[in-house]
Structures are given as C-alpha cells and as structure tokens.
Design an enzyme around this catalytic site. Structure first.
Site, PDB file in Angstrom:
ATOM      1  N   ASP A 100       8.527   9.122  -0.224  1.00  0.00           N
ATOM      2  CA  ASP A 100       7.037   8.725  -0.389  1.00  0.00           C
ATOM      3  C   ASP A 100       6.992   8.753  -1.617  1.00  0.00           C
ATOM      4  O   ASP A 100       7.142   9.592  -2.531  1.00  0.00           O
ATOM      5  CB  ASP A 100       6.003   9.735   0.300  1.00  0.00           C
ATOM      6  CG  ASP A 100       4.793   9.237   0.062  1.00  0.00           C
ATOM      7  OD1 ASP A 100       4.181   8.813  -0.821  1.00  0.00           O
ATOM      8  OD2 ASP A 100       3.773   9.874   1.012  1.00  0.00           O
ATOM      9  N   CYS A 119      -0.177  -7.824  -4.453  1.00  0.00           N
ATOM     10  CA  CYS A 119      -0.557  -9.242  -4.122  1.00  0.00           C
ATOM     11  C   CYS A 119      -1.786  -9.232  -3.431  1.00  0.00           C
ATOM     12  O   CYS A 119      -1.986  -9.941  -2.224  1.00  0.00           O
ATOM     13  CB  CYS A 119       0.531  -9.864  -3.342  1.00  0.00           C
ATOM     14  SG  CYS A 119       0.952  -8.762  -1.578  1.00  0.00           S
ATOM     15  N   ASP A 173       4.883  -1.877  -7.418  1.00  0.00           N
ATOM     16  CA  ASP A 173       4.608  -2.942  -6.879  1.00  0.00           C
ATOM     17  C   ASP A 173       3.879  -2.530  -5.680  1.00  0.00           C
ATOM     18  O   ASP A 173       4.569  -2.479  -4.485  1.00  0.00           O
ATOM     19  CB  ASP A 173       5.594  -3.747  -6.502  1.00  0.00           C
ATOM     20  CG  ASP A 173       5.316  -5.377  -5.845  1.00  0.00           C
ATOM     21  OD1 ASP A 173       4.238  -5.736  -6.409  1.00  0.00           O
ATOM     22  OD2 ASP A 173       5.695  -5.791  -5.039  1.00  0.00           O
ATOM     23  N   PRO A 214      11.433  -5.692   0.195  1.00  0.00           N
ATOM     24  CA  PRO A 214      12.948  -5.686   0.400  1.00  0.00           C
ATOM     25  C   PRO A 214      13.653  -5.997  -0.864  1.00  0.00           C
ATOM     26  O   PRO A 214      14.985  -6.557  -0.857  1.00  0.00           O
ATOM     27  CB  PRO A 214      12.702  -7.206   1.098  1.00  0.00           C
ATOM     28  CG  PRO A 214      11.457  -7.829   0.811  1.00  0.00           C
ATOM     29  CD  PRO A 214      10.694  -6.994   0.281  1.00  0.00           C
ATOM     30  N   GLY A 215      13.191  -6.023  -2.133  1.00  0.00           N
ATOM     31  CA  GLY A 215      13.913  -5.961  -3.069  1.00  0.00           C
ATOM     32  C   GLY A 215      14.155  -6.998  -4.063  1.00  0.00           C
ATOM     33  O   GLY A 215      14.865  -7.320  -5.081  1.00  0.00           O
ATOM     34  N   GLY A 216      13.035  -7.995  -3.916  1.00  0.00           N
ATOM     35  CA  GLY A 216      12.989  -9.034  -4.604  1.00  0.00           C
ATOM     36  C   GLY A 216      12.914  -8.911  -6.080  1.00  0.00           C
ATOM     37  O   GLY A 216      13.680  -9.473  -7.025  1.00  0.00           O
ATOM     38  N   ASP A 240      11.892   3.125  -1.432  1.00  0.00           N
ATOM     39  CA  ASP A 240      10.732   2.569  -0.431  1.00  0.00           C
ATOM     40  C   ASP A 240      10.496   3.781   0.465  1.00  0.00           C
ATOM     41  O   ASP A 240      11.805   4.308   1.080  1.00  0.00           O
ATOM     42  CB  ASP A 240      11.313   1.113  -0.039  1.00  0.00           C
ATOM     43  CG  ASP A 240       9.870   0.534   0.607  1.00  0.00           C
ATOM     44  OD1 ASP A 240       9.446  -0.166  -0.215  1.00  0.00           O
ATOM     45  OD2 ASP A 240       9.378   0.832   1.696  1.00  0.00           O
ATOM     46  N   ALA A 270      10.015  -0.785  -3.195  1.00  0.00           N
ATOM     47  CA  ALA A 270      10.825  -1.662  -3.533  1.00  0.00           C
ATOM     48  C   ALA A 270      11.403  -2.611  -2.604  1.00  0.00           C
ATOM     49  O   ALA A 270      11.825  -3.838  -2.932  1.00  0.00           O
ATOM     50  CB  ALA A 270      12.429  -1.054  -4.323  1.00  0.00           C
TER      51      ALA A 270
HETATM   52  C1  LIG Z   1       4.272  -5.077  -1.555  1.00  0.00           C
HETATM   53  S1  LIG Z   1       5.751  -4.453  -0.890  1.00  0.00           S
HETATM   54  C2  LIG Z   1       6.787  -4.216  -2.213  1.00  0.00           C
HETATM   55  C3  LIG Z   1       7.810  -5.427  -2.142  1.00  0.00           C
HETATM   56  C4  LIG Z   1       8.859  -5.112  -3.221  1.00  0.00           C
HETATM   57  N1  LIG Z   1       8.407  -4.813  -4.416  1.00  0.00           N
HETATM   58  C5  LIG Z   1       9.664  -6.555  -3.406  1.00  0.00           C
HETATM   59  O1  LIG Z   1       9.504  -7.206  -4.375  1.00  0.00           O
HETATM   60  O2  LIG Z   1      10.480  -6.884  -2.732  1.00  0.00           O
HETATM   61  C6  LIG Z   1       4.961  -2.767  -0.687  1.00  0.00           C
HETATM   62  C7  LIG Z   1       6.098  -1.751  -0.186  1.00  0.00           C
HETATM   63  O3  LIG Z   1       5.545  -0.575  -0.371  1.00  0.00           O
HETATM   64  C8  LIG Z   1       6.072   0.448   0.564  1.00  0.00           C
HETATM   65  N2  LIG Z   1       5.373   1.465   0.718  1.00  0.00           N
HETATM   66  C9  LIG Z   1       4.108   1.684   1.255  1.00  0.00           C
HETATM   67  N3  LIG Z   1       3.667   3.199   1.050  1.00  0.00           N
HETATM   68  C10 LIG Z   1       4.535   3.664   0.377  1.00  0.00           C
HETATM   69  C11 LIG Z   1       4.649   5.001  -0.481  1.00  0.00           C
HETATM   70  N4  LIG Z   1       3.797   5.870  -0.146  1.00  0.00           N
HETATM   71  N5  LIG Z   1       5.724   5.126  -1.282  1.00  0.00           N
HETATM   72  C12 LIG Z   1       6.793   4.283  -1.231  1.00  0.00           C
HETATM   73  N6  LIG Z   1       6.914   3.118  -0.792  1.00  0.00           N
HETATM   74  C13 LIG Z   1       5.662   2.767  -0.061  1.00  0.00           C
HETATM   75  C14 LIG Z   1       6.240  -0.496   1.790  1.00  0.00           C
HETATM   76  O4  LIG Z   1       7.080  -0.231   2.723  1.00  0.00           O
HETATM   77  C15 LIG Z   1       6.491  -1.794   1.312  1.00  0.00           C
HETATM   78  O5  LIG Z   1       7.942  -2.156   1.138  1.00  0.00           O
END
Ligand SMILES: C[S@@+](CC[C@H](N)C(=O)[O-])C[C@H]1O[C@@H](n2cnc3c(N)ncnc32)[C@H](O)[C@@H]1O
Length: 626
Positions: free
Chosen positions: A473, A547, A490, A425-427, A446, A423
C-alpha cells in the site's frame, strides 16, 4: 396519452442511432486540428445523405401542413424540425463507425493483460498532427512519409486490382442508389398513408365514440401506438413519440406541468438540450418569464443524464466544470473512442525504424505530435497492433498519449532512484525506465498483487532491466523505502477522464466515491512527498497525475498537500500544451500556483481526460521567505 418510463438507453443503443462519429471524421479532427464537431453546435449546412434529406423535407412539410393539428402539436413540431436539421451529421457518423473500427478493436483485444488492466491501453490522440514531426531526428519525417507510401503500396492492391475494384464499387453504388430511390418512394407512400390515418384520427377524435365504441379498437389503437412510437431505436419513428410526450414535459417554453410520469425519452432530451443551450446563450432575451436560469440548468443536466446515460449526480458534477456548450462538447467527446496510439520503446528501437517496420506490415501511422518523439498514432492496420512481431519483441507498447504526460513532466534522469507508487500495468514505469536508459533504479509499486502480473509482463517484454517491482500500500512509503530523487504518483481515481474507454463510469460513480477517493489520494500524495529526498542533486521532484477531470481529485488534493507540507512548491510541468488548473472553483479558493498544473480534456486535445501537477521539494533552510 402518457407512456411508461423506459430504461435509459446505453451507449450501444445510441451507437445504433449513430451517435459515434466515424473513424474518418474522428481522424479529420485529430489530423487537421479541427475541434471535435458537436452534435449540439450551432446549426450548419449539414451534409446528411440524400435519403435522410428527403425524409427531413418530408417531415417538415408534413408537420407544416399538419391540417387539424393543435397549437400544442405545432410547438413540438417546430422543435422537432430544428432537431432534425442539427442532427444529420450525427446520424451519418454512426453508420460508418462500426465498420471502421473493426481492426482497431482487434488490436485492443489482442493486447491481453495491458488492455484489461489500466489506463494505459486505450488510446489518445493529438491535434497538432499537422505540425507533427520527429522533432529531433532531422529527416525522420521524410523517411516516414516515404516509408508510409512504400509500405502502403506494398500492402494495398495493384493498379489493375484497384481498377477492378473501382468498377465493382461503381456498379454497387448504382445499385444502392436505385435501392435508395425505391426506398424513398416506398416511404413516401407510407407517409401518405400515415397522413391519411392522421386525418382519420382527427375525425375519430372529433366524432367522439365512433371508433372507441367498437370492441377491441382501443387496444388496437394502443398497439398501433406501440408500433409507431414504440421501443425501437429508429430515430424517425421515435420522433413521433416526442409528439405524445412533449405536451406534458418541461419544455423551456411551456407552462408548469407535472412531468413525473413522462417517459424519459431520449429524443425529447436531445431536442431539449439544444433548445436549452440556445436559451442559455442569451438568457435575458430567450428565457421564459418567471423561469430561472437554474431551472433551465437543472432540466439540462437531467436531459444530459438521460441522453448520454449518466446518473444525474455525475452529469451534474461534470457539467459544473464547463460552460453549458463546452459541457456538451465534453459529453459528446466521451461517446467517441480516442485514437489508438503507441509508444516506441527506445530501449529496443528508434521510432523511425519501428514506423518503417509497421508500415511494411500495412499499418497506416503518423507521429502523434511535436511534443513527443516516441509516440505514433495508428489510423488503420492490416495486422493486429497488439500482436505484431515488433509488439511481441517489445519495440512498442499500446499507450494512451495523455499517459505519456506525467512521465515527460517527471523527466527522470539517468542514474536516479525513482519511485512509481501506483505502477500497474506499467505503461509509465516502462517509459520512465526508457527515459533513464535502463540506468539507476525504478521502484514500481502497486498495492494490487494481481495487477503486478501485467506490470511484470510489460517490464519483461520491454526489456526494462532497471526496475524493482513491489507490492505495498503506497501509504506505507517512505517507511518501506525513501530518499528518492523523483516520485510519480499516478493515483487511483474515478476515471472520469476515460469515460470513452469505460462507459461504466457513467453510472457507477457516486457521492461517496468523491469523498473516499480524494481522501486516499491526499494520503498517497503526502506519502509521495515524504518519500523524496529534498537534497537530491539532480531531482527532488514529485508528479501527481490522475485520469480524472474532477476538481475534488485534482486541484483540491494538490491544494491540500500545499497546505500540509511546507517543504514543497508547485513548479511548471514543462508540458507544452494543456489547460491551466483551476485556482478557484465554485466558491473555493485554491493556491494561486495551481495555474501551473495542467488539465487535458477529450474535447480539446482528443486525448483522455487527465491532470498533471509537478512539485519541487525544497530543503527547509532553502525555503524562500514569504
Ligand atoms: C491509474 S492506475 C495506475 C496506472 C499506471 N501508473 C500505469 O501507467 O500503467 C492506479 C493504480 O493504483 C493502484 N492502487 C490503488 N490503491 C493503491 C495504494 N493504496 N497503493 C498503491 N497502489 C494503489 C491500483 O491497483 C492501480 O493499479
């Protein structure tokens, strides 16, 4: 003369050469639904500036009159001329870009945690701008238009001031024109002298030894070469470098030559990209005998990598996704920042009120498109967009338009339990929360604790009171908690859809990433599926998004989940635009329902590259017979 390989030019260097279109050109593309104009599109009547035209003309005549020039040289010059013709717009873009983007970057940098933390920050756009309206709120558009005009009138200068400015500009324009003329004259003189020198060089060559025999002249020649063809980024001078290098290169029309010690010259690459594209357009007619299509393609990929600053590995992988010409459009679009967009936080305000407030502060904006009722595209602003009182009060978030899409697809309902697995930074979390009108509960998870700080900050600023932040995780779900009505994954990804925002992707992604990331994405997607309650009365949906534009991270992951879980099916995303996902790719067949997934590209929609898939979890007893 063989020159040593120079390091690849980065984005900055190419910006200097004018690679990035001006904000105005970019605006035109977004607003008028005009596709982004590729540098490598077929030749058109260009509108390069006067000075450049003049220079091109000079160059052309110089080349065509090239007295004692060898065949080899003529061949190169022909190619150079075509390059110059096709490249004019290109250079003009760059000259304007830096100025135009001043205010935008300030908006970004003032956006603190959001800016640094994820894919929410950098902006996207929409090409349906012409039809864009506040679809549900009747009259909103008129209000916005008049608000815009009022605001702009306030923000801009009085008529008298404008008149004064106009006069000043006129004066400056005249002075500039004069200067330009002088410059052109100077250049003419210089070029005449160069031509004379050229003649001398030929004489020297012919009368072998006359010059070389003199002490120090060899070195001086080398130095002059360095100056003339050297390491600066001036396009015209580097054209000359092409002359030196090209005779040993692998141009489409030359014999087999050893190119191992040829400088990876950026201009040569650019020229050759154009040439090879032309050949590939009509390979039977234009392909050189004995040279296969794949040889041309390898050369093209190598030139793309060199020209745009990618590793050959990544350039090749991205190239595979498109036809050659479309691939170039994609690479070009990655050199251009996406539009700045904001999302209205409907928990605190309405879009029309927000628009009015921002317009009053001197922000020039428009609705993004008719597919969103909450997005606004910012064209320019007299205040930093990430630090207005409205921003600080949580009336909006700076958010890429493509990042709205997974939330729209998930379509959470009031009172539901929703999990946002990755999640920060939360957008998206804050959008889900708003769509649910602060009812029910959004679990925002996250695994990166540091990133949960910005997640929490955004949740607070936007006033989302129905959220719970957790730090696991996501593979641990549903053991942590399950039975959700809807889950958004996401997923962490390679970021190949957001290269315009993060150019480091060009060189940082390797083969291993495209094994490790899909491996993680598959595990996370299975966890997401298993966390949803198939019996949910209102939901039972999972949205998977990235993305990234890579098939390995998108269709291949979705296809894997469909094979591993028999209680899910792909459903329509409900998104009104986007290209259907691949149902087969490079010999691999995927589930045919993959055509329900949606792909987004910077060059087609002027949004970040994105992928969205939506699943419905079905109760096993409800499972339809095959
Ligand atoms: C694409 S970004 C998410 C952006 C977010 N959804 C938003 O809209 O602001 C991917 C996120 O996945 C997190 N991440 C990576 N591996 C993960 C895991 N195994 N479990 C949970 N989060 C994870 C990262 O820290 C990162 O913040």
């Amino acid at each position: 003369m063989v020159r040593e390989a120079r390091p690849k030019l980065g984005r900055k260097a190419r910006t200097k050469q004018g690679l990035i279109p001006s904000y105005d050109d970019f605006k035109k593309g977004a607003l008028e639904r005009k596709p982004y104009k590729s540098t490598f599109s077929k030749p058109s009547n260009n509108n390069g500036d006067r000075k450049r035209k003049r220079n091109d003309g000079d160059k052309e005549s110089k080349y065509l009159n090239g007295k004692k020039k060898s065949d080899k040289r003529e061949k190169v010059e022909f190619i150079k001329n075509s390059e110059v013709k096709n490249g004019d717009d290109f250079y003009d873009f760059g000259e304007e870009d830096e100025n135009e983007y001043g205010s935008d970057s300030s908006a970004d940098s003032s956006n603190g945690d959001v800016v640094n933390s994820g894919d929410e920050v950098v902006d996207s756009g929409d090409e349906e701008e012409g039809r864009a309206m506040f679809s549900d709120d009747e009259g909103d558009n008129d209000l916005l238009e008049s608000a815009n005009m009022q605001g702009l009138a306030k923000a801009f200068k009085t008529v008298g001031e404008k008149e004064q400015e106009k006069q000043k500009q006129q004066q400056e324009g005249e002075e500039e024109e004069k200067e330009e003329e002088e410059e052109v004259e100077e250049e003419d003189e210089e070029e005449e002298e160069e031509e004379k020198e050229d003649e001398f060089e030929f004489l020297d060559d012919d009368s072998d030894g006359l010059v070389e025999g003199e002490d120090g002249v060899d070195e001086l020649d080398d130095e002059l070469d360095d100056e003339e063809f050297g390491d600066d980024d001036d396009g015209e001078e580097d054209d000359a470098e092409v002359e030196i290098n090209v005779d040993k290169s692998t141009l489409p029309s030359t014999e087999d030559q050893d190119s191992s010690n040829i400088a990876p010259d950026i201009h040569l690459s650019r020229t050759r990209i154009q040439e090879i594209l032309n050949v590939l357009d009509d390979f039977t007619k234009l392909g050189e005998r004995g040279r296969s299509r794949s040889e041309y393609v390898s050369q093209l990929i190598s030139d793309i990598a060199n020209y745009y600053g990618y590793t050959e590995f990544l350039a090749g992988k991205l190239f595979e996704l498109f036809s050659p010409r479309e691939a170039i459009e994609f690479f070009e679009a990655n050199e251009v920042p996406r539009p700045i967009t904001i999302r209205t936080n409907t928990l605190k305000t309405r879009r029309r009120n927000l628009a009015q407030a921002l317009v009053n502060r001197g922000v020039n904006l428009k609705p993004i498109g008719n597919w969103t009722k909450v997005g606004l595209q910012i064209f320019d602003s007299q205040v930093p967009i990430g630090a207005t009182p409205e921003y600080l009060a949580g009336h909006y978030i700076i958010q890429a338009a493509s990042s709205f899409l997974p939330c729209i697809a998930l379509a959470p309902q009031e009172g539901e339990r929703v999990l946002d697995m990755a999640a920060a930074p939360g957008g998206k979390t804050t959008y889900l929360s708003a769509l649910m009108k602060n009812t029910g509960c959004v679990f925002a998870n996250d695994s990166n604790k540091a990133r949960t700080k910005s997640l929490i900050a955004n949740i607070h600023r936007l006033g989302c009171t129905n959220t719970v932040v957790c730090n696991h995780d996501a593979q641990e779900f549903p053991r942590v908690i399950g039975g959700f009505d809807r889950v958004l994954l996401d997923a962490p990804c390679s970021g190949t859809g957001v290269i315009a925002k993060d150019a480091s992707v060009k060189t940082s992604r390797n083969e291993k990433d495209f094994i490790d990331l899909p491996f993680l994405q598959k595990k996370l997607l299975l966890a997401a599926i298993d966390s949803v309650d198939a019996s949910s009365k209102t939901g039972g949906y999972i949205v998977y998004s990235t993305c990234s534009v890579m098939v390995d991270e998108n269709e291949a992951v979705v296809d894997y989940a469909l094979r591993k879980r028999s209680d899910i099916k792909l459903v329509d995303t409900g998104l009104v635009f986007g290209v259907p996902g691949f149902t087969s790719f490079r010999g691999k067949e995927f589930n045919q329902k993959l055509n329900l997934t949606r792909r987004y590209y910077p060059h087609t929609y002027n949004v970040d590259g994105f992928f969205v898939a939506k699943f419905k979890k079905i109760k096993l007893e409800e499972k339809p017979k095959k």
